[in-house]
Structure formats: structure tokens, C-alpha cells
Design a protein around this motif. Structure first.
Motif, mmCIF file in Angstrom:
data_model
loop_
_atom_site.group_PDB
_atom_site.id
_atom_site.type_symbol
_atom_site.label_atom_id
_atom_site.label_comp_id
_atom_site.label_asym_id
_atom_site.label_seq_id
_atom_site.Cartn_x
_atom_site.Cartn_y
_atom_site.Cartn_z
ATOM 1 N N LEU A 156 67.638 99.686 -0.818
ATOM 2 C CA LEU A 156 66.374 99.751 -1.567
ATOM 3 C C LEU A 156 65.184 99.874 -0.628
ATOM 4 N N ILE A 157 65.248 99.153 0.493
ATOM 5 C CA ILE A 157 64.144 99.179 1.461
ATOM 6 C C ILE A 157 64.108 100.525 2.185
ATOM 7 N N ILE A 158 65.259 100.972 2.676
ATOM 8 C CA ILE A 158 65.329 102.193 3.478
ATOM 9 C C ILE A 158 65.366 103.434 2.593
ATOM 10 N N GLY A 159 65.924 103.295 1.409
ATOM 11 C CA GLY A 159 66.024 104.429 0.509
ATOM 12 C C GLY A 159 67.250 105.288 0.764
ATOM 13 N N ASN A 160 68.273 104.714 1.379
ATOM 14 C CA ASN A 160 69.485 105.453 1.714
ATOM 15 C C ASN A 160 70.657 104.876 0.913
ATOM 16 N N LEU A 161 71.186 105.637 -0.032
ATOM 17 C CA LEU A 161 72.288 105.169 -0.871
ATOM 18 C C LEU A 161 73.605 105.070 -0.108
ATOM 19 N N THR A 162 73.734 105.792 0.978
ATOM 20 C CA THR A 162 74.964 105.733 1.775
ATOM 21 C C THR A 162 75.189 104.323 2.305
ATOM 22 N N ILE A 163 74.127 103.663 2.733
ATOM 23 C CA ILE A 163 74.228 102.285 3.224
ATOM 24 C C ILE A 163 74.786 101.386 2.134
ATOM 25 N N MET A 164 74.258 101.556 0.918
ATOM 26 C CA MET A 164 74.717 100.719 -0.186
ATOM 27 C C MET A 164 76.193 100.986 -0.483
ATOM 28 N N MET A 165 76.600 102.231 -0.511
ATOM 29 C CA MET A 165 77.991 102.560 -0.815
ATOM 30 C C MET A 165 78.934 101.987 0.238
ATOM 31 N N VAL A 166 78.612 102.166 1.498
ATOM 32 C CA VAL A 166 79.470 101.686 2.586
ATOM 33 C C VAL A 166 79.563 100.163 2.582
ATOM 34 N N THR A 167 78.420 99.493 2.469
ATOM 35 C CA THR A 167 78.446 98.027 2.490
ATOM 36 C C THR A 167 79.099 97.461 1.236
ATOM 37 N N ASN A 168 78.929 98.109 0.088
ATOM 38 C CA ASN A 168 79.589 97.625 -1.123
ATOM 39 C C ASN A 168 81.107 97.763 -1.022
ATOM 40 N N ILE A 169 81.556 98.863 -0.469
ATOM 41 C CA ILE A 169 82.997 99.047 -0.278
ATOM 42 C C ILE A 169 83.531 98.007 0.708
ATOM 43 N N ALA A 170 82.828 97.827 1.828
ATOM 44 C CA ALA A 170 83.259 96.831 2.821
ATOM 45 C C ALA A 170 83.251 95.438 2.208
ATOM 46 N N GLY A 171 82.220 95.116 1.456
ATOM 47 C CA GLY A 171 82.132 93.803 0.814
ATOM 48 C C GLY A 171 83.250 93.574 -0.183
ATOM 49 N N MET A 172 83.562 94.587 -0.981
ATOM 50 C CA MET A 172 84.658 94.448 -1.949
ATOM 51 C C MET A 172 85.999 94.275 -1.243
ATOM 52 N N LEU A 173 86.217 95.019 -0.172
ATOM 53 C CA LEU A 173 87.470 94.881 0.572
ATOM 54 C C LEU A 173 87.605 93.483 1.161
ATOM 55 N N ILE A 174 86.530 92.971 1.720
ATOM 56 C CA ILE A 174 86.560 91.615 2.282
ATOM 57 C C ILE A 174 86.791 90.593 1.176
ATOM 58 N N THR A 175 86.103 90.758 0.052
ATOM 59 C CA THR A 175 86.266 89.837 -1.069
ATOM 60 C C THR A 175 87.708 89.817 -1.564
ATOM 61 N N CYS A 176 88.313 90.981 -1.679
ATOM 62 C CA CYS A 176 89.664 91.080 -2.237
ATOM 63 C C CYS A 176 90.766 90.735 -1.233
ATOM 64 N N PHE A 177 90.581 91.113 0.013
ATOM 65 C CA PHE A 177 91.669 91.012 0.974
ATOM 66 C C PHE A 177 91.408 90.015 2.106
ATOM 67 N N TYR A 178 90.478 89.109 1.931
ATOM 68 C CA TYR A 178 90.132 88.139 2.966
ATOM 69 C C TYR A 178 91.350 87.337 3.413
ATOM 70 N N LYS A 179 92.106 86.808 2.458
ATOM 71 C CA LYS A 179 93.274 85.983 2.807
ATOM 72 C C LYS A 179 94.324 86.807 3.551
#
Length: 145
Positions: free
Chosen positions: A105-128
Motif C-alpha cells: 500500500l505504501i510503495i504501490g507495488n502489488l508484487t510485494i503483496m503477492m510474494v509476501t502473502n504466499i510466503a506468509g501462507m506457506l509459513i503458516t501452513c507448513f511451520y511444523k
């Protein structure tokens, strides 16, 4: 020595048949056969009764069977994992997703959001799984060294 081999040896030392042991434990002969052939393990209540019948301790059963020790360790780790409703990876992953959304939102780059959301979901799901993988790598490293 595997638990099954111990059970068979102790039964033979007591000059008992599988049928006699099965009767004392109130289980089928097939249970005794599977235990003695390392196809399955008796539960803790049966181990207690077996230790009485064979005049030994559960401690001796467990100390002599590395496979049983590993199985008990794995079951204990799984039990600990089940006790946690939200593990640290859940919070880390959610945090990364929020951070990515905020930055995009600050930078205006949706690629950052997509990459970090994917990384965050992977960590959330596969942390253990990630932690288990790292623990296994560490264990293998120390066993080889």
C-alpha cells in the motif's frame, strides 16, 4: 534387542506358551504372536502386566529396544504438537502477510503483496513441517559428526 525378541525369550524362560500368556493378559494369541514377531507393540497396560508375568521392568523393555524408544519419542512430539492450538509459525506467517500488504500500500507495488502473502501462507501452513525438517537435518548432522 527388539521388544518382540525379548518377550519371546522371557516367555520361553518362564516355560510358558503363547496361549498361557494371552490368557493371563486377556488378549488373543494373535496379539502375542504379533508382539513377539515385532509386527506391533503392546500398549502400556499390557507392558505392565508382561513385566509382572516375566518378573522384569518396563524400563528394561524400553532400554533394550531402540525402535520402541524412537516410537515413544515421536509420539510424544506429536502429542506436544497437538496441544498447541496456534503455533508460532501461525503468528509469523500472519505477520508477514500483514507486513507485505502494508508495504504494498505504501510503495504501490502489488508484487510485494503477492510474494509476501504466499510466503506468509506457506509459513503458516507448513511451520511444523519446516521445524521438523530442520530438526532432522540437525540430528543427522550430529549423528554423522
Amino acid at each position: 534387542m527388539r521388544l518382540g525378541n525379548q518377550l519371546q525369550k522371557l516367555r520361553e524362560e518362564q516355560k510358558m506358551s503363547q496361549e498361557e500368556v494371552a490368557e493371563q493378559l486377556s488378549v488373543s494369541v494373535q496379539h502375542i504372536h504379533k508382539w513377539e514377531n515385532n509386527k506391533s507393540y503392546p500398549d502400556i497396560q499390557h507392558l505392565l502386566k508382561l513385566s509382572d508375568i516375566y518378573e522384569t521392568t518396563i524400563d528394561e523393555f524400553i532400554k533394550k529396544d531402540a525402535t520402541l524408544q524412537n516410537r515413544l519419542n515421536i509420539e510424544e512430539e506429536e502429542k506436544e504438537d497437538e496441544d498447541e492450538l496456534f503455533h508460532p509459525g501461525f503468528y509469523i506467517g500472519i505477520g508477514i502477510m500483514f507486513l507485505g500488504t502494508f508495504l504494498s500500500l505504501i510503495i504501490g507495488n502489488l508484487t510485494i503483496m503477492m510474494v509476501t502473502n504466499i510466503a506468509g501462507m506457506l509459513i503458516t501452513c507448513f511451520y511444523k513441517n519446516i521445524l521438523k525438517l530442520l530438526k532432522d537435518i540437525k540430528k543427522d548432522f550430529y549423528e554423522q559428526g
